[in-house]
Scaffold this motif. Structure first.
Motif, PDB file in Angstrom:
ATOM      1  N   GLY A 149      32.485  31.024  47.765  1.00 26.02           N
ATOM      2  CA  GLY A 149      33.347  30.800  48.922  1.00 26.02           C
ATOM      3  C   GLY A 149      34.007  29.434  48.899  1.00 26.02           C
ATOM      4  O   GLY A 149      35.127  29.268  49.391  1.00 26.02           O
ATOM      5  N   GLN A 150      33.334  28.451  48.333  1.00 29.40           N
ATOM      6  CA  GLN A 150      33.929  27.116  48.225  1.00 29.40           C
ATOM      7  C   GLN A 150      34.806  26.985  46.983  1.00 29.40           C
ATOM      8  O   GLN A 150      35.828  26.306  47.004  1.00 29.40           O
ATOM      9  N   LEU A 151      34.383  27.630  45.897  1.00 26.42           N
ATOM     10  CA  LEU A 151      35.134  27.491  44.652  1.00 26.42           C
ATOM     11  C   LEU A 151      36.457  28.264  44.663  1.00 26.42           C
ATOM     12  O   LEU A 151      37.436  27.809  44.069  1.00 26.42           O
ATOM     13  N   THR A 152      36.492  29.415  45.327  1.00 30.20           N
ATOM     14  CA  THR A 152      37.689  30.251  45.307  1.00 30.20           C
ATOM     15  C   THR A 152      38.924  29.500  45.802  1.00 30.20           C
ATOM     16  O   THR A 152      39.930  29.437  45.093  1.00 30.20           O
ATOM     17  N   PRO A 153      38.893  28.897  46.992  1.00 33.70           N
ATOM     18  CA  PRO A 153      40.099  28.171  47.406  1.00 33.70           C
ATOM     19  C   PRO A 153      40.292  26.849  46.656  1.00 33.70           C
ATOM     20  O   PRO A 153      41.425  26.464  46.369  1.00 33.70           O
ATOM     21  N   ALA A 154      39.199  26.184  46.319  1.00 32.60           N
ATOM     22  CA  ALA A 154      39.313  24.876  45.662  1.00 32.60           C
ATOM     23  C   ALA A 154      39.905  24.997  44.257  1.00 32.60           C
ATOM     24  O   ALA A 154      40.653  24.122  43.815  1.00 32.60           O
ATOM     25  N   LEU A 155      39.569  26.082  43.556  1.00 32.33           N
ATOM     26  CA  LEU A 155      40.043  26.268  42.189  1.00 32.33           C
ATOM     27  C   LEU A 155      41.146  27.312  42.078  1.00 32.33           C
ATOM     28  O   LEU A 155      41.631  27.579  40.985  1.00 32.33           O
ATOM     29  N   SER A 156      41.501  27.916  43.195  1.00 33.73           N
ATOM     30  CA  SER A 156      42.491  29.010  43.208  1.00 33.73           C
ATOM     31  C   SER A 156      42.076  30.113  42.240  1.00 33.73           C
ATOM     32  O   SER A 156      42.853  30.533  41.373  1.00 33.73           O
ATOM     33  N   LEU A 157      40.840  30.582  42.396  1.00 30.42           N
ATOM     34  CA  LEU A 157      40.344  31.641  41.525  1.00 30.42           C
ATOM     35  C   LEU A 157      41.098  32.941  41.778  1.00 30.42           C
ATOM     36  O   LEU A 157      41.384  33.298  42.923  1.00 30.42           O
ATOM     37  N   THR A 158      41.403  33.648  40.701  1.00 33.26           N
ATOM     38  CA  THR A 158      42.094  34.927  40.823  1.00 33.26           C
ATOM     39  C   THR A 158      41.081  36.010  41.191  1.00 33.26           C
ATOM     40  O   THR A 158      39.862  35.808  41.078  1.00 33.26           O
ATOM     41  N   ASN A 159      41.599  37.166  41.578  1.00 35.20           N
ATOM     42  CA  ASN A 159      40.715  38.288  41.906  1.00 35.20           C
ATOM     43  C   ASN A 159      39.915  38.732  40.681  1.00 35.20           C
ATOM     44  O   ASN A 159      38.797  39.226  40.825  1.00 35.20           O
ATOM     45  N   GLN A 173      38.868  36.668  38.273  1.00 29.26           N
ATOM     46  CA  GLN A 173      37.890  35.622  37.959  1.00 29.26           C
ATOM     47  C   GLN A 173      36.706  35.621  38.920  1.00 29.26           C
ATOM     48  O   GLN A 173      35.588  35.279  38.524  1.00 29.26           O
ATOM     49  N   GLN A 174      36.944  35.971  40.162  1.00 28.95           N
ATOM     50  CA  GLN A 174      35.904  35.857  41.189  1.00 28.95           C
ATOM     51  C   GLN A 174      34.608  36.597  40.856  1.00 28.95           C
ATOM     52  O   GLN A 174      33.529  35.988  40.925  1.00 28.95           O
ATOM     53  N   PRO A 175      34.649  37.878  40.492  1.00 28.63           N
ATOM     54  CA  PRO A 175      33.360  38.544  40.193  1.00 28.63           C
ATOM     55  C   PRO A 175      32.668  37.967  38.956  1.00 28.63           C
ATOM     56  O   PRO A 175      31.434  37.914  38.893  1.00 28.63           O
ATOM     57  N   LYS A 176      33.439  37.501  37.993  1.00 28.13           N
ATOM     58  CA  LYS A 176      32.847  36.920  36.787  1.00 28.13           C
ATOM     59  C   LYS A 176      32.165  35.591  37.110  1.00 28.13           C
ATOM     60  O   LYS A 176      31.056  35.324  36.637  1.00 28.13           O
ATOM     61  N   VAL A 177      32.831  34.781  37.916  1.00 26.69           N
ATOM     62  CA  VAL A 177      32.232  33.507  38.329  1.00 26.69           C
ATOM     63  C   VAL A 177      30.975  33.780  39.163  1.00 26.69           C
ATOM     64  O   VAL A 177      29.946  33.123  38.977  1.00 26.69           O
ATOM     65  N   LEU A 178      31.043  34.748  40.050  1.00 28.24           N
ATOM     66  CA  LEU A 178      29.889  35.094  40.880  1.00 28.24           C
ATOM     67  C   LEU A 178      28.712  35.517  40.011  1.00 28.24           C
ATOM     68  O   LEU A 178      27.573  35.094  40.246  1.00 28.24           O
ATOM     69  N   ASP A 179      28.957  36.347  38.996  1.00 28.07           N
ATOM     70  CA  ASP A 179      27.878  36.777  38.101  1.00 28.07           C
ATOM     71  C   ASP A 179      27.261  35.594  37.360  1.00 28.07           C
ATOM     72  O   ASP A 179      26.042  35.498  37.235  1.00 28.07           O
ATOM     73  N   LEU A 180      28.112  34.703  36.861  1.00 30.52           N
ATOM     74  CA  LEU A 180      27.607  33.539  36.134  1.00 30.52           C
ATOM     75  C   LEU A 180      26.758  32.642  37.041  1.00 30.52           C
ATOM     76  O   LEU A 180      25.674  32.198  36.659  1.00 30.52           O
TER      77      LEU A 180
END
Length: 138
Positions: free
Chosen positions: A51-61, A63-70
Motif C-alpha cells: 500500500g505504501q510502495l504502490t503510490p511511492a514507486l508508481s507500481l503497475t498493475n 508489478q503489484q502482485p509480483k512485488v506482493l509475493d516477493l
C-alpha cells in the motif's frame, strides 16, 4: 470444627487466587509474544507495505502482485529467524543480510531503474516500529 472450616476456606481462597493469577500470566505472555513478533501476520504487513510502495514507486498493475509475493515470502522467512535476534544476534544479522540481499536483487529485476532508486530512497533512517517499510530494511 471451626478450624477445619476456616482451613478449608483458606485453601479454597488461595486456590482460586492462584488460578486467576496464572490466567493473568498466560494472557500477559500471549500479549508479549505478539508484541515481540510484529510479523505474526505477515500477510497484512505485506499488504501494508504494498500500500505504501504502490503510490511511492508508481507500481503497475502487473508489478503489484509480483512485488506482493516477493515481500510476503521475505517476511515469512524473516519471521522464522526473528528468535535469533535475541539468542544469536550475529547469526540473525548474517541470515537477515542474506534474505534482504535476495529480496532486493529480485526487486531490482522486477522494477525499473527509477523505481528501484526511489525504493532505496524510502529506507527509514532508523528502525522505526511505526513505519512498516522498516520491515524491509531492518
Amino acid at each position: 470444627m471451626k478450624r477445619i472450616v476456616l482451613a478449608f476456606s483458606c485453601v479454597c481462597f488461595l486456590g482460586t487466587a492462584t488460578v486467576q493469577a496464572q490466567s493473568i500470566l498466560d494472557q500477559a505472555k500471549k500479549t508479549a509474544g505478539s508484541v515481540q513478533n510484529p510479523l505474526a501476520n505477515s500477510g497484512s504487513v505485506a499488504n501494508s507495505i504494498l500500500g505504501q510502495l504502490t503510490p511511492a514507486l508508481s507500481l503497475t498493475n502487473a508489478q503489484q502482485p509480483k512485488v506482493l509475493d516477493l515481500v510476503t515470502g521475505f517476511l515469512k522467512k524473516k519471521a522464522s529467524i526473528l528468535p535469533l535476534q535475541q539468542s544469536n544476534p550475529s547469526g540473525y544479522t548474517s541470515q537477515f543480510s542474506g534474505l534482504k540481499n535476495g529480496l532486493f536483487s529480485k526487486l531490482k529485476t522486477l522494477l525499473t531503474l527509477s523505481q528501484y532508486t526511489k525504493l532505496l530512497g524510502l529506507k527509514p533512517k532508523t528502525n522505526d516500529a511505526t513505519n512498516v517499510l522498516s520491515q524491509l530494511f531492518y
